[in-house]
Design an enzyme around this catalytic site. Structure first.
Site, PDB file in Angstrom:
ATOM      1  N   ASP A  16       0.871  -1.182   0.000  1.00 38.41           N
ATOM      2  CA  ASP A  16       0.000   0.000   0.000  1.00 38.41           C
ATOM      3  C   ASP A  16       0.902   1.224   0.000  1.00 38.41           C
ATOM      4  OD1 ASP A  16      -1.885   2.002   0.478  1.00 38.41           O
ATOM      5  OD2 ASP A  16      -1.907   1.613   2.643  1.00 38.41           O
ATOM      6  N   ASP A  33      -5.977   4.337  -2.461  1.00 33.96           N
ATOM      7  CA  ASP A  33      -6.194   4.050  -1.041  1.00 33.96           C
ATOM      8  C   ASP A  33      -7.661   4.191  -0.671  1.00 33.96           C
ATOM      9  OD1 ASP A  33      -6.061   6.784  -1.537  1.00 33.96           O
ATOM     10  OD2 ASP A  33      -5.100   7.266   0.383  1.00 33.96           O
TER      11      ASP A  33
END
Length: 264
Positions: free
Chosen positions: A6, A110
């Site tokens: 991420d 995200d």
């Protein structure tokens, strides 16, 4: 095992999944200049310390809000693991939900990943709050459709601006004020009260307005490093899930794997 990454504006979080279980996580500061070789030196050493070999990794996916980092993570995946990575939101790892806003392509990875994971785990209408460099509020309806949201400066970003634009205010750490009083007796306490309780009030007010506009029962899901800190000082959250973003990556990877099997 599945390796996920991420890529945020402040940090890159790597995690290893064994099925649905998160085995371990690692965090490194985001630097778009960091090469695939540099990632490999750092990551492979940490994997070894945790008892994992590179051969254990059979699938890789990453989601990124820093486009300049994408190439280097692809190099890491291909050169050191022999795997072509999935990229969240693209190809077999497409989002899989409707984005009902003016410019769907502008939704950050995200934010989309948080919506994927929240809808998969929690029924009904949702407000997803992510405390990162910016604080994002997402509205997801009961069908999983993204309806829009809010972007506000993150609390540390707000503090940086306050300290950076004044000559005498000191750097302070974000924490829960020692008392519930909102009348500070010294400069540091006054700053902390203004930033902390001001942020709580902003967050509660925006969520209240979002609830009113949605007009149906809503579950509020919070994620991000400061979610637990704020959860101790407000009743506004129904769920705190700090792994929401990386769980979104794992869900997309699982869907992509099933697509691949159905095509063979």
């Amino acid at each position: 095992m599945l390796l996920v990454a991420d890529v945020g504006n402040t940090n890159v979080v790597f995690a290893l999944f064994d099925g649905e279980e998160i085995k371990t996580r690692w965090r490194i500061a985001t630097d778009p200049r960091r090469t695939g070789d540099e990632y490999a030196v750092w990551l492979l050493q940490l994997m070894k310390i945790e008892g994992h070999a590179r051969e254990d990794v059979t699938q890789i996916i990453f989601g990124s809000v820093v486009p300049r980092a994408d190439h280097n993570l692809t190099v890491l995946s291909q050169k050191y693991f022999g795997i072509t990575p999935l990229i969240a939101g693209k190809g077999d790892a497409a989002w899989g939900f409707e984005i009902d806003v003016d410019h769907p392509s502008s939704l950050g990875a995200d934010r989309a990943l948080n919506c994927v994971a929240a809808h998969a785990q929690y029924p009904g209408d949702l407000i997803v709050v992510d405390f990162g460099t910016a604080t994002k509020f997402e509205a997801v309806d009961f069908n999983g459709t993204y309806k829009g949201g809010i972007i506000a400066p993150g609390i540390n970003l707000s503090l940086d601006a306050l300290v950076g634009k004044t000559a005498k205010l000191p750097r302070i750490a974000i924490r829960t004020p020692e008392t519930k009083s909102v009348i500070g007796r010294n400069t540091e306490d006054q700053m902390l009260i203004g930033v902390f309780w001001g942020y709580v009030s902003m967050m509660e007010g925006l969520i209240r307005k979002m609830r009113d506009e949605i007009g149906r029962p809503v579950r509020v899901v919070a994620t991000g490093g400061l979610a637990i800190l704020f959860d101790d000082n407000t009743e506004i959250f129904d769920v705190v899930d700090n792994d929401l973003t990386i769980q979104g990556l794992a869900i997309l990877a699982d869907r992509a794997g099933k697509k691949g099997k159905s095509q063979t």
